[in-house]
Design a protein around this motif. Structure first.
Motif, mmCIF file in Angstrom:
data_model
loop_
_atom_site.group_PDB
_atom_site.id
_atom_site.type_symbol
_atom_site.label_atom_id
_atom_site.label_comp_id
_atom_site.label_asym_id
_atom_site.label_seq_id
_atom_site.Cartn_x
_atom_site.Cartn_y
_atom_site.Cartn_z
ATOM 1 N N GLU A 196 -6.681 5.177 -1.819
ATOM 2 C CA GLU A 196 -6.755 3.725 -1.910
ATOM 3 C C GLU A 196 -8.196 3.272 -1.749
ATOM 4 O O GLU A 196 -8.940 3.777 -0.903
ATOM 5 C CB GLU A 196 -5.883 3.062 -0.838
ATOM 6 C CG GLU A 196 -4.397 3.348 -0.974
ATOM 7 C CD GLU A 196 -3.981 4.605 -0.242
ATOM 8 O OE1 GLU A 196 -4.874 5.288 0.273
ATOM 9 O OE2 GLU A 196 -2.777 4.903 -0.200
ATOM 10 N N ARG A 213 -6.418 2.200 -6.638
ATOM 11 C CA ARG A 213 -6.622 3.575 -6.192
ATOM 12 C C ARG A 213 -7.628 4.283 -7.078
ATOM 13 O O ARG A 213 -7.794 3.942 -8.247
ATOM 14 C CB ARG A 213 -5.299 4.352 -6.211
ATOM 15 C CG ARG A 213 -4.236 3.784 -5.290
ATOM 16 C CD ARG A 213 -2.922 4.544 -5.423
ATOM 17 N NE ARG A 213 -1.887 3.996 -4.563
ATOM 18 C CZ ARG A 213 -1.661 4.400 -3.310
ATOM 19 N NH1 ARG A 213 -2.402 5.369 -2.805
ATOM 20 N NH2 ARG A 213 -0.697 3.859 -2.599
ATOM 21 N N ILE A 221 0.851 -1.201 0.000
ATOM 22 C CA ILE A 221 0.000 0.000 0.000
ATOM 23 C C ILE A 221 0.883 1.247 0.000
ATOM 24 O O ILE A 221 0.629 2.207 -0.743
ATOM 25 C CB ILE A 221 -0.933 -0.010 1.219
ATOM 26 C CG1 ILE A 221 -1.928 -1.181 1.130
ATOM 27 C CG2 ILE A 221 -1.688 1.307 1.332
ATOM 28 C CD1 ILE A 221 -2.804 -1.336 2.355
ATOM 29 N N ARG A 222 1.909 1.238 0.831
ATOM 30 C CA ARG A 222 2.781 2.417 0.942
ATOM 31 C C ARG A 222 3.515 2.693 -0.364
ATOM 32 O O ARG A 222 3.628 3.842 -0.795
ATOM 33 C CB ARG A 222 3.785 2.188 2.072
ATOM 34 C CG ARG A 222 4.706 3.387 2.323
ATOM 35 C CD ARG A 222 5.706 3.105 3.422
ATOM 36 N NE ARG A 222 6.575 1.980 3.119
ATOM 37 C CZ ARG A 222 6.519 0.797 3.702
ATOM 38 N NH1 ARG A 222 5.609 0.562 4.644
ATOM 39 N NH2 ARG A 222 7.360 -0.176 3.352
ATOM 40 N N ASP A 223 4.015 1.644 -1.027
ATOM 41 C CA ASP A 223 4.799 1.819 -2.256
ATOM 42 C C ASP A 223 3.942 1.753 -3.516
ATOM 43 O O ASP A 223 4.482 1.885 -4.623
ATOM 44 C CB ASP A 223 5.883 0.742 -2.326
ATOM 45 C CG ASP A 223 6.834 0.798 -1.131
ATOM 46 O OD1 ASP A 223 6.947 1.886 -0.532
ATOM 47 O OD2 ASP A 223 7.432 -0.245 -0.802
ATOM 48 N N ASP A 224 2.646 1.533 -3.349
ATOM 49 C CA ASP A 224 1.723 1.424 -4.476
ATOM 50 C C ASP A 224 2.236 0.412 -5.500
ATOM 51 O O ASP A 224 2.461 0.714 -6.660
ATOM 52 C CB ASP A 224 1.514 2.793 -5.140
ATOM 53 C CG ASP A 224 0.358 2.746 -6.150
ATOM 54 O OD1 ASP A 224 -0.495 1.835 -6.023
ATOM 55 O OD2 ASP A 224 0.311 3.601 -7.056
ATOM 56 N N ARG A 225 2.388 -0.806 -5.050
ATOM 57 C CA ARG A 225 2.903 -1.868 -5.902
ATOM 58 C C ARG A 225 2.190 -3.168 -5.563
ATOM 59 O O ARG A 225 1.592 -3.312 -4.491
ATOM 60 C CB ARG A 225 4.402 -2.038 -5.683
ATOM 61 C CG ARG A 225 4.757 -2.382 -4.247
ATOM 62 C CD ARG A 225 6.220 -2.742 -4.089
ATOM 63 N NE ARG A 225 6.573 -2.973 -2.698
ATOM 64 C CZ ARG A 225 6.305 -4.093 -2.030
ATOM 65 N NH1 ARG A 225 5.653 -5.083 -2.629
ATOM 66 N NH2 ARG A 225 6.668 -4.229 -0.767
ATOM 67 N N GLY A 230 -6.103 9.324 -6.181
ATOM 68 C CA GLY A 230 -5.007 8.683 -5.473
ATOM 69 C C GLY A 230 -5.418 7.993 -4.192
ATOM 70 O O GLY A 230 -4.584 7.391 -3.513
ATOM 71 N N ARG A 236 -2.809 -6.449 -5.678
ATOM 72 C CA ARG A 236 -2.280 -5.095 -5.694
ATOM 73 C C ARG A 236 -3.364 -4.137 -5.227
ATOM 74 O O ARG A 236 -4.565 -4.380 -5.417
ATOM 75 C CB ARG A 236 -1.790 -4.688 -7.073
ATOM 76 C CG ARG A 236 -2.838 -4.430 -8.122
ATOM 77 C CD ARG A 236 -2.226 -3.676 -9.290
ATOM 78 N NE ARG A 236 -1.651 -2.422 -8.833
ATOM 79 C CZ ARG A 236 -0.550 -1.867 -9.356
ATOM 80 N NH1 ARG A 236 0.083 -2.460 -10.342
ATOM 81 N NH2 ARG A 236 -0.086 -0.720 -8.885
ATOM 82 N N PRO A 237 -2.965 -3.018 -4.613
ATOM 83 C CA PRO A 237 -3.952 -2.021 -4.185
ATOM 84 C C PRO A 237 -4.478 -1.242 -5.381
ATOM 85 O O PRO A 237 -3.730 -0.904 -6.301
ATOM 86 C CB PRO A 237 -3.164 -1.117 -3.229
ATOM 87 C CG PRO A 237 -1.740 -1.274 -3.662
ATOM 88 C CD PRO A 237 -1.600 -2.671 -4.192
#
Length: 408
Positions: free
Chosen positions: A337, A331, A301-305, A335, A328-329
């Motif tokens: 989530e 969005r 989630i933090r790195d959007d990967r 932006g 994967r998250p």
């Protein structure tokens, strides 16, 4: 509505008729009472005051003319008074009619400026009101529609259906909302129609009203979405794993789950998706693996990967299985989530095979190290024997050319 206005006009007409009858009765009654009292009292007064026949005749003649004059004046006063009242009532009625006409024109103007088809029918299904939007759909002006029913506007089967709906609304005295698919001058269109009973001023049902909104584009979009969802479910049902969508934060409650989750976990998709007490995915994860899984999810989630991790789960039958979770998250455009989309596979057999292969490799390495150690010890011993043989003047008995430090 048209029949409501007509009902009010008829009611006022009856009221006006009653007022005229009452006024006529009042005039006739007043005249009758006055005439009776005049004749009775005047004749007695003449008889009591006069005895001469000639005088009685002259006075009676005068009395008659006086009666005519007085009653004429009385009738004039009464009739004028009543006509004044009737004229005032008539003027008031005209003003009310004009006000109602302005209200009707305002209603028609509002209806004509609406993009929704607005209409009203009588009890026989004949149109009483038909706005411009409705005219565009049937390809006819309002003048060609008013007084006609649905059989003049739509195919026979559709017309029967529409008229049956109207009859049901009148019989049930309730408002209904339905989707009507009709052949129109603009092609086949789908309408969200709200229809209800139309009542007159006395509360009696005199027809139905309707407001129909064209939802053809929305319906096509909904059908296309349903088709894509069906295709998606058909594809996911053939996958060996479970396709899911879940919340981003623990306990990762599922908002979509494919049927493949039953074979994977022993729990049906309904167990994860039910409204009350849904089964969180977190409850299935082996306790020892849960902290690591949380760290990997938080990092994704933090790195959007995407993330891909292997962990153990408890099946409904108590068995422990290894699964590969790849997701994967997702969005929003801003932006933010929204959720995780992913797929989970059972990799227990592969994990067991990997563990078995790893154990075998470890054993081979151990055996290899032991074998190499013995060989090195033998080489060292042979080196020593060769060295002793050289000191005694003998030829070395062991060929050790492969050993770099072989003195031979």
């Amino acid at each position: 509505m048209p029949c409501a206005w007509a009902g009010m006009t008829q009611q006022q007409h009856l009221g006006r008729r009653r007022k005229l009858d009452q006024a006529s009765f009042l005039v006739v009654s007043t005249y009758g009472v006055f005439a009776s009292l005049w004749i009775l009292l005047s004749d007695r007064a003449v008889e009591s005051l006069l005895t001469d026949p000639d005088q009685i005749i002259r006075v009676s003649l005068f009395k008659g003319w006086l009666f005519v004059a007085v009653t004429t004046l009385l009738l004039y006063v009464l009739v004028r008074r009543q006509f004044s009242r009737i004229d005032a009532a008539h003027r008031s009625e005209i003003a009310m009619q004009e006000e109602r006409q302005r209200s009707l024109e305002l209603l028609q103007a509002i209806a004509d400026h609406s993009d929704d088809a607005i209409y009203a029918k009588d009890l026989q299904g004949r149109y009483l009101l038909f706005n411009q939007a409705a005219c565009r759909y049937v390809g006819k002006p309002a003048a060609a529609v008013l007084g006609h029913d649905d059989r003049d506007l739509f195919p026979e089967e559709q017309a029967r259906l529409l008229m049956a709906i109207g009859e049901r609304i009148v019989a049930g005295e309730r408002i209904e909302t339905s989707e009507d698919c009709l052949d129109t001058a603009l092609g086949k269109r789908t309408f969200l129609a709200t229809k209800g009973p139309l009542r007159d001023a006395e509360g009696r049902i005199c027809g139905i009203f309707g407001i129909s909104r064209d939802i053809s584009e929305r319906r096509r979009a909904a059908d296309a979405l349903a088709e894509r969802e069906q295709m998606f479910r058909s594809l996911t049902s053939n996958l060996p794993g479970a396709v899911y969508r879940c919340e981003l934060l623990p306990p990762w409650r599922a908002t979509m789950m494919s049927d493949g989750v039953l074979a994977l976990t022993g729990h049906s998709a309904r167990d994860f998706l039910r409204e009350e007490n849904p089964l969180p995915w977190q409850d299935l994860i082996f306790a020892a693996d849960l902290p690591r899984v949380r760290q990997e999810v938080d990092a994704a989630i933090r790195d959007d990967r995407p993330f891909s991790t292997v962990y153990r789960i408890h099946r409904a039958d108590g068995d422990v299985r290894w699964v590969l979770d790849h997701a994967r998250p997702i969005r929003a455009a801003a932006g933010t989530e929204l959720h995780f989309d992913g797929v989970i596979f059972d990799v227990t057999d592969r994990k067991q095979a990997e563990d078995e292969l790893r154990e075998r490799n470890t054993e081979l390495e151990r055996l290899g190290r032991a074998t190499i150690g013995r060989e090195l010890a033998m080489i060292e011993m042979k080196k020593c024997i060769n060295a002793l043989s050289l000191e005694l003047g003998r030829a070395p008995p062991y060929p050790l050319a492969f050993a770099r430090d072989d003195p031979a």
